[in-house]
Design a protein around this motif. Structure first.
Motif, mmCIF file in Angstrom:
data_model
loop_
_atom_site.group_PDB
_atom_site.id
_atom_site.type_symbol
_atom_site.label_atom_id
_atom_site.label_comp_id
_atom_site.label_asym_id
_atom_site.label_seq_id
_atom_site.Cartn_x
_atom_site.Cartn_y
_atom_site.Cartn_z
ATOM 1 N N ALA A 61 14.335 -18.811 17.486
ATOM 2 C CA ALA A 61 14.938 -17.780 16.655
ATOM 3 C C ALA A 61 14.178 -17.743 15.072
ATOM 4 C CB ALA A 61 16.530 -17.695 16.506
ATOM 5 N N GLY A 62 13.802 -16.687 14.601
ATOM 6 C CA GLY A 62 12.942 -16.730 13.275
ATOM 7 C C GLY A 62 11.755 -17.036 13.186
ATOM 8 N N LYS A 63 11.362 -17.379 14.509
ATOM 9 C CA LYS A 63 9.840 -17.829 14.725
ATOM 10 C C LYS A 63 9.171 -16.927 15.751
ATOM 11 C CE LYS A 63 10.646 -22.711 13.622
ATOM 12 N NZ LYS A 63 12.061 -22.814 13.615
ATOM 13 N N LEU A 64 9.638 -16.531 16.595
ATOM 14 C CA LEU A 64 9.084 -15.463 17.762
ATOM 15 C C LEU A 64 10.138 -14.806 18.149
ATOM 16 C CD1 LEU A 64 7.245 -18.314 19.760
ATOM 17 C CD2 LEU A 64 6.176 -16.807 17.866
ATOM 18 N N LEU A 65 9.570 -13.612 18.700
ATOM 19 C CA LEU A 65 10.651 -12.643 19.408
ATOM 20 C C LEU A 65 11.146 -13.465 20.586
ATOM 21 C CD1 LEU A 65 8.656 -9.309 19.500
ATOM 22 C CD2 LEU A 65 10.604 -10.103 17.871
ATOM 23 N N MET A 66 12.445 -13.212 20.827
ATOM 24 C CA MET A 66 13.246 -13.891 22.176
ATOM 25 C C MET A 66 14.140 -12.907 22.644
ATOM 26 S SD MET A 66 15.742 -16.813 20.268
ATOM 27 C CE MET A 66 17.356 -16.248 19.500
ATOM 28 N N ALA A 67 14.376 -13.059 23.985
ATOM 29 C CA ALA A 67 15.230 -12.140 24.879
ATOM 30 C C ALA A 67 16.359 -13.162 24.929
ATOM 31 C CB ALA A 67 14.528 -11.653 25.940
ATOM 32 N N ALA A 68 17.312 -13.431 24.069
ATOM 33 C CA ALA A 68 18.583 -14.221 24.296
ATOM 34 C C ALA A 68 19.587 -13.647 25.194
ATOM 35 C CB ALA A 68 18.785 -14.779 22.902
ATOM 36 N N GLY A 69 20.156 -14.279 26.147
ATOM 37 C CA GLY A 69 20.989 -13.683 26.801
ATOM 38 C C GLY A 69 22.176 -14.806 26.811
ATOM 39 N N LYS A 70 23.275 -14.356 27.615
ATOM 40 C CA LYS A 70 24.498 -15.113 27.803
ATOM 41 C C LYS A 70 23.978 -16.545 28.560
ATOM 42 C CE LYS A 70 25.833 -12.976 32.197
ATOM 43 N NZ LYS A 70 25.509 -14.206 32.994
ATOM 44 N N GLU A 71 22.873 -16.389 29.304
ATOM 45 C CA GLU A 71 22.762 -17.893 29.851
ATOM 46 C C GLU A 71 22.287 -18.872 28.930
ATOM 47 O OE1 GLU A 71 21.964 -14.575 32.900
ATOM 48 O OE2 GLU A 71 21.335 -14.911 30.907
ATOM 49 N N GLU A 72 21.318 -18.256 27.930
ATOM 50 C CA GLU A 72 20.517 -19.129 26.672
ATOM 51 C C GLU A 72 20.771 -18.581 25.500
ATOM 52 O OE1 GLU A 72 16.397 -21.308 26.763
ATOM 53 O OE2 GLU A 72 17.239 -20.697 28.872
ATOM 54 N N PRO A 73 21.512 -18.380 24.856
ATOM 55 C CA PRO A 73 21.784 -17.497 23.577
ATOM 56 C C PRO A 73 20.955 -18.048 22.663
ATOM 57 C CG PRO A 73 23.836 -18.779 23.870
ATOM 58 C CD PRO A 73 23.006 -18.882 25.155
ATOM 59 N N ASP A 74 20.835 -19.511 22.455
ATOM 60 C CA ASP A 74 20.007 -20.200 21.553
ATOM 61 C C ASP A 74 18.880 -20.884 21.969
ATOM 62 O OD1 ASP A 74 22.159 -19.402 19.388
ATOM 63 O OD2 ASP A 74 23.469 -21.088 20.148
ATOM 64 N N VAL A 75 17.893 -19.990 22.058
ATOM 65 C CA VAL A 75 16.722 -20.712 22.796
ATOM 66 C C VAL A 75 15.877 -21.580 21.837
ATOM 67 C CG1 VAL A 75 14.182 -20.067 23.977
ATOM 68 C CG2 VAL A 75 16.291 -18.382 23.919
ATOM 69 N N ALA A 76 15.506 -22.938 22.435
ATOM 70 C CA ALA A 76 14.936 -23.856 21.574
ATOM 71 C C ALA A 76 13.747 -24.358 22.651
ATOM 72 C CB ALA A 76 15.703 -24.951 21.142
ATOM 73 N N LEU A 77 12.782 -24.975 21.672
ATOM 74 C CA LEU A 77 11.745 -25.704 22.521
ATOM 75 C C LEU A 77 11.485 -26.957 21.989
ATOM 76 C CD1 LEU A 77 9.001 -22.680 23.288
ATOM 77 C CD2 LEU A 77 10.358 -23.945 24.889
ATOM 78 N N ASP A 78 10.583 -27.825 22.614
ATOM 79 C CA ASP A 78 9.920 -28.886 22.010
ATOM 80 C C ASP A 78 9.314 -28.499 20.978
ATOM 81 O OD1 ASP A 78 8.706 -31.853 21.965
ATOM 82 O OD2 ASP A 78 6.949 -30.339 22.105
ATOM 83 N N THR A 79 9.077 -29.297 19.616
ATOM 84 C CA THR A 79 8.617 -29.024 18.372
ATOM 85 C C THR A 79 7.115 -28.519 18.535
ATOM 86 O OG1 THR A 79 8.446 -31.122 17.577
ATOM 87 C CG2 THR A 79 10.417 -29.998 16.986
ATOM 88 N N VAL A 80 6.374 -29.470 19.037
ATOM 89 C CA VAL A 80 4.655 -29.257 19.394
ATOM 90 C C VAL A 80 4.800 -28.218 20.196
ATOM 91 C CG1 VAL A 80 2.730 -30.388 20.000
ATOM 92 C CG2 VAL A 80 4.320 -31.565 18.715
ATOM 93 N N SER A 81 5.334 -27.954 21.404
ATOM 94 C CA SER A 81 5.232 -26.753 22.147
ATOM 95 C C SER A 81 5.387 -25.624 21.417
ATOM 96 C CB SER A 81 6.208 -26.882 23.510
ATOM 97 O OG SER A 81 6.186 -28.069 23.985
ATOM 98 N N LEU A 82 6.375 -25.495 20.686
ATOM 99 C CA LEU A 82 6.886 -24.307 19.879
ATOM 100 C C LEU A 82 5.581 -23.843 18.848
ATOM 101 C CD1 LEU A 82 8.634 -21.943 19.268
ATOM 102 C CD2 LEU A 82 9.977 -23.491 17.763
ATOM 103 N N ALA A 83 5.112 -24.911 18.345
ATOM 104 C CA ALA A 83 3.977 -24.830 17.256
ATOM 105 C C ALA A 83 2.926 -24.435 18.032
ATOM 106 C CB ALA A 83 3.651 -25.910 16.561
ATOM 107 N N GLN A 84 2.524 -24.826 19.266
ATOM 108 C CA GLN A 84 1.488 -24.294 19.915
ATOM 109 C C GLN A 84 1.541 -22.992 20.618
ATOM 110 O OE1 GLN A 84 -0.806 -26.582 18.383
ATOM 111 N NE2 GLN A 84 -1.948 -26.380 20.366
ATOM 112 N N LEU A 85 2.740 -22.759 21.015
ATOM 113 C CA LEU A 85 3.084 -21.366 21.638
ATOM 114 C C LEU A 85 2.743 -20.314 20.490
ATOM 115 C CD1 LEU A 85 4.107 -19.613 23.842
ATOM 116 C CD2 LEU A 85 6.466 -20.156 23.340
ATOM 117 N N THR A 86 3.130 -20.493 19.510
ATOM 118 C CA THR A 86 3.065 -19.716 17.998
ATOM 119 C C THR A 86 1.611 -19.288 18.004
ATOM 120 O OG1 THR A 86 5.090 -20.525 17.066
ATOM 121 C CG2 THR A 86 3.884 -19.352 15.645
ATOM 122 N N ALA A 87 0.794 -20.447 17.917
ATOM 123 C CA ALA A 87 -0.648 -20.343 17.711
ATOM 124 C C ALA A 87 -1.190 -19.595 18.789
ATOM 125 C CB ALA A 87 -1.080 -21.773 17.594
ATOM 126 N N LEU A 88 -0.859 -19.554 19.874
ATOM 127 C CA LEU A 88 -1.122 -18.981 21.241
ATOM 128 C C LEU A 88 -0.989 -17.585 21.030
ATOM 129 C CD1 LEU A 88 -2.272 -18.607 24.009
ATOM 130 C CD2 LEU A 88 -0.202 -19.450 25.046
#
Length: 293
Positions: A61-88
């Motif tokens: 949240a606040g970094k990339l668009l996400m489709a949060a639902g009741k199963e996973e309202p607060d989506v999180a990723l490994d810090t390096v993975s999130l940085a690389q996904l953002t760059a991708l």
């Protein structure tokens, strides 16, 4: 020996070969048995469940668009993975076109999803698309499910890749940022999971590029790297900017002595494979002096 191959990954040509060690000297680090289950290259499946993994998580949240639902309202990723996904996504020009549907899940959440899908969709569908609790890559924080922002998205099987230029560009550029499509249709007999165009796994660069070049799923790549043990020829990867040296060290009971480059021109990282050993990845920006033992 493996043959020299070349493949274009994000406008870079990588070259693969077997070769002698690259560092001028090696020193030893000691890793314990638990660390076999830690790192970007851990293999997670029904035969090799998650061990004691404590991912370093960052909120999406606040970094990339996400489709949060009741199963996973607060989506999180490994810090390096999130940085690389953002760059991708930046490289794809798709920050507003591709959304994150799912990231890290605890074992309890995975159990809830598995049981809920079992009730609603039946055993055949569940076994094809939902990993057993404790055997899901999502528990590592290194896996991400993505979808197209313009479509209505299903949590278990979000729409991604069906004739979409954005999805195609994402898949093409993913290896340069350390990601692979984890479950390909042709690899289902090996992975045990049906084709999932939406499920990407961070393994790091250059591993993702090598896997793509050689058309290997993670199960196959784990076995492939074991052929490049420290005492034999190492896997050498070049991309024009850097030269990488990759080799395997079998785990020993208690502590394992892992040789790592003792060279001012080398940066290195060690990952467990979650099976039986460790993989060392060293990066050299300058031409290192080759030597024999």
């Amino acid at each position: 020996m493996i043959p020299i191959t070349r493949n274009s990954i994000d406008s870079k040509t990588i070259t693969l070969r077997s070769g002698v060690p690259l560092a001028n000297a090696y020193r030893t680090v000691y890793l314990n048995e638990e660390q076999v289950g830690c790192g970007n290259l851990i293999l997670v499946n029904a035969d090799h469940p998650v061990r004691k993994v404590e991912p370093r998580l960052a909120p999406v949240a606040g970094k990339l668009l996400m489709a949060a639902g009741k199963e996973e309202p607060d989506v999180a990723l490994d810090t390096v993975s999130l940085a690389q996904l953002t760059a991708l996504l930046d490289a794809c020009g798709a920050r507003k076109k591709i959304v994150v549907v799912s990231g890290y899940r605890s074992k309890d959440v995975q159990r809830m999803i598995f049981m809920d899908t079992l009730v609603k969709r039946g055993p055949a569908y569940t076994e094809s698309y939902v990993a057993l609790p404790g055997a899901s890559e999502h528990q590592t924080g290194l896996a991400v499910d993505v979808g197209l922002a313009s479509r209505r998205l299903h949590y278990i099987a979000p729409s991604f890749g069906e004739g979409s230029a954005d999805a195609g560009r994402f898949k093409r550029l993913a290896p340069a940022y350390g990601f692979i499509q984890r479950y390909e249709e042709e690899k289902t007999p090996i992975t045990g999971i049906a084709c999932e165009p939406w499920h990407y796994r961070y393994v790091g660069y250059p591993h993702a590029a090598v896997m793509t070049d050689k058309n290997l799923c993670l199960e196959e790549y784990t076995a492939f790297l074991k052929k490049h043990a420290f005492a034999s020829e190492h896997l050498i990867v070049e991309d024009g900017d850097r030269r990488f040296e990759i080799y395997y060290v079998e785990a020993a009971p208690g502590l394992t002595a892992v040789p790592v480059p003792n060279d001012k021109d080398a940066e290195w990282d060690v990952s467990g494979n979650n099976v039986d050993g460790f993989v060392v990845t060293a990066s050299y920006r300058k031409e290192p002096r080759r030597h024999g033992r």
